[in-house]
Design a protein around this motif. Structure first.
Motif, mmCIF file in Angstrom:
data_model
loop_
_atom_site.group_PDB
_atom_site.id
_atom_site.type_symbol
_atom_site.label_atom_id
_atom_site.label_comp_id
_atom_site.label_asym_id
_atom_site.label_seq_id
_atom_site.Cartn_x
_atom_site.Cartn_y
_atom_site.Cartn_z
ATOM 1 N N MET A 27 29.936 48.457 12.890
ATOM 2 C CA MET A 27 29.726 47.007 11.832
ATOM 3 C C MET A 27 27.901 46.112 12.583
ATOM 4 N N CYS A 28 28.422 45.916 14.265
ATOM 5 C CA CYS A 28 27.867 45.947 15.474
ATOM 6 C C CYS A 28 27.020 46.582 15.207
ATOM 7 N N GLU A 29 26.975 48.208 14.738
ATOM 8 C CA GLU A 29 25.052 48.702 14.921
ATOM 9 C C GLU A 29 24.438 48.321 13.785
ATOM 10 N N ASP A 30 25.637 48.186 12.998
ATOM 11 C CA ASP A 30 24.710 47.685 11.452
ATOM 12 C C ASP A 30 24.251 46.073 11.046
ATOM 13 N N GLY A 31 24.157 45.529 12.017
ATOM 14 C CA GLY A 31 23.760 44.110 12.626
ATOM 15 C C GLY A 31 25.042 43.105 11.687
ATOM 16 N N VAL A 32 25.894 43.533 11.018
ATOM 17 C CA VAL A 32 26.376 42.324 10.302
ATOM 18 C C VAL A 32 26.993 41.008 11.193
ATOM 19 N N THR A 33 27.199 40.366 10.690
ATOM 20 C CA THR A 33 27.465 38.972 11.257
ATOM 21 C C THR A 33 28.505 38.926 12.191
ATOM 22 N N ARG A 34 28.573 38.532 13.460
ATOM 23 C CA ARG A 34 29.685 39.027 14.294
ATOM 24 C C ARG A 34 30.719 38.515 14.776
ATOM 25 N N ARG A 35 30.716 36.551 13.850
ATOM 26 C CA ARG A 35 32.154 36.007 14.176
ATOM 27 C C ARG A 35 33.728 36.406 13.663
ATOM 28 N N LEU A 36 33.765 37.236 12.761
ATOM 29 C CA LEU A 36 34.348 37.328 12.075
ATOM 30 C C LEU A 36 34.681 39.037 12.554
ATOM 31 N N VAL A 37 33.823 40.372 13.258
ATOM 32 C CA VAL A 37 33.695 41.352 12.863
ATOM 33 C C VAL A 37 35.195 42.336 13.322
ATOM 34 N N GLU A 38 35.844 41.286 14.597
ATOM 35 C CA GLU A 38 36.707 41.989 15.368
ATOM 36 C C GLU A 38 38.207 42.037 14.234
ATOM 37 N N GLN A 39 38.085 40.423 13.790
ATOM 38 C CA GLN A 39 38.816 40.653 12.651
ATOM 39 C C GLN A 39 39.105 41.366 11.229
ATOM 40 N N PHE A 40 37.833 41.111 10.861
ATOM 41 C CA PHE A 40 37.888 42.291 9.632
ATOM 42 C C PHE A 40 38.380 43.583 9.657
ATOM 43 N N ALA A 41 37.483 44.423 11.247
ATOM 44 C CA ALA A 41 37.495 45.637 11.373
ATOM 45 C C ALA A 41 39.128 45.754 11.922
#
Length: 289
Positions: free
Chosen positions: A183-197
């Motif tokens: 998701m980080c590589e794809d440039g997804v907005t970061r605030r909730l990335v870890e939570q969603f992962a």
């Protein structure tokens, strides 16, 4: 079962929150449970003595854990991998500092022993969530695949203030890390990335169950809780309470009387910030040496 906290940085409120949460864990844990704190300041946990275990990390480790894309909350995934590697046969119950136990944790312990994974509470399907960040995430990811997991209308977001991982499913941490990095590589907005992962990775191994009936999470009312906890710790320090006395004092708290979430007035917040910009303290006076 390992009850795990991750605390680092210079914000003393984060350490105070973790202390209070640990006191509630000590109230409800059993003799076989271990409390593990991963931190860059082990000295701030000296008062617990041998009642907890600390694992020391430093800024270099934290920077390494942030990974190629320097994502701050990737550190949480790496910390849990560290604990799972040290204790591969013991399930992990991770807690953010702004949490507290208010019921026995036997059902969580037994569930993880039998292969069940947990997160604090389901917030909803990403496709239906309404915040600006969540709407943007859905727009960015709908239909895409991240580390073998496809995002569709049924992909759910769970709150990551509590993460329970059965020792039978520690490989879900590898999947979670892979999803996070993709998701980080794809440039997804970061605030909730870890939570969603975490939501996707843990659910792939065991349909997630909530734990909000056992652990409270006051992310929506931190200001009031921080003040309550600060006053609590001051009293314990000034009266020189023993650890047993502190735990007894925690036992007397009626948690039903303190809201874990309040609706803050955005207008009030904006007005306060506006006024603070124009009315600042002036002409400070200092003592002379």
């Amino acid at each position: 079962m390992n009850i795990v906290y991750l605390v680092f940085g210079n914000n003393i409120e984060n350490y105070q929150q973790a202390h209070f949460s640990i006191y509630t864990a000590l109230l409800f844990k059993n003799a076989g449970d271990r409390i593990v704190v991963v931190t860059d300041n082990t000295q701030l946990f000296n008062s617990f003595g041998n009642h907890i275990e600390t694992i020391s990390i430093n800024n270099d480790v934290i920077k390494e854990w942030e990974g190629e894309y320097q994502f701050f909350w990737r550190v949480k995934i790496k910390a849990l991998q560290l604990v799972s590697g040290k204790y591969p046969s013991e399930s992990i119950l991770y807690l953010d500092g702004d949490t507290f136990f208010y019921h026995e944790m036997d059902s969580l312990r037994d569930g993880m022993k039998n292969g069940q994974n947990y997160m604090h509470v389901e917030e909803g399907k990403l496709s239906a969530l309404s915040s600006k960040t969540e709407r943007l995430m859905w727009k960015q990811m709908n239909g895409k695949t991240y580390h073998s997991i496809q995002i569709d209308k049924n992909s759910a977001m769970w709150n990551a203030g509590l993460i329970g991982i059965s020792h039978k499913h520690f490989s879900c941490l590898d999947l979670t890390l892979g999803i996070n990095d993709a998701m980080c590589e794809d440039g997804v907005t970061r605030r909730l990335v870890e939570q969603f992962a975490f939501s996707l990775g843990l659910n792939e191994f065991s349909a997630l169950k909530p734990a909000d009936n056992i652990v409270g999470h006051y992310w929506g009312n931190k200001k009031e809780w921080n003040e309550i906890i600060s006053n609590f710790l001051k009293e314990c320090f000034m009266k020189h309470y023993s650890l047993d006395q502190i735990i007894q004092k925690v036992k007397e708290i009626d948690f039903t009387q303190i809201p874990i979430k309040v609706k803050e007035s955005s207008t009030q917040r904006k007005l306060k910030n506006f006024i603070d910009q124009f009315y600042k303290n002036r002409k400070p006076l200092y003592i002379n040496k």
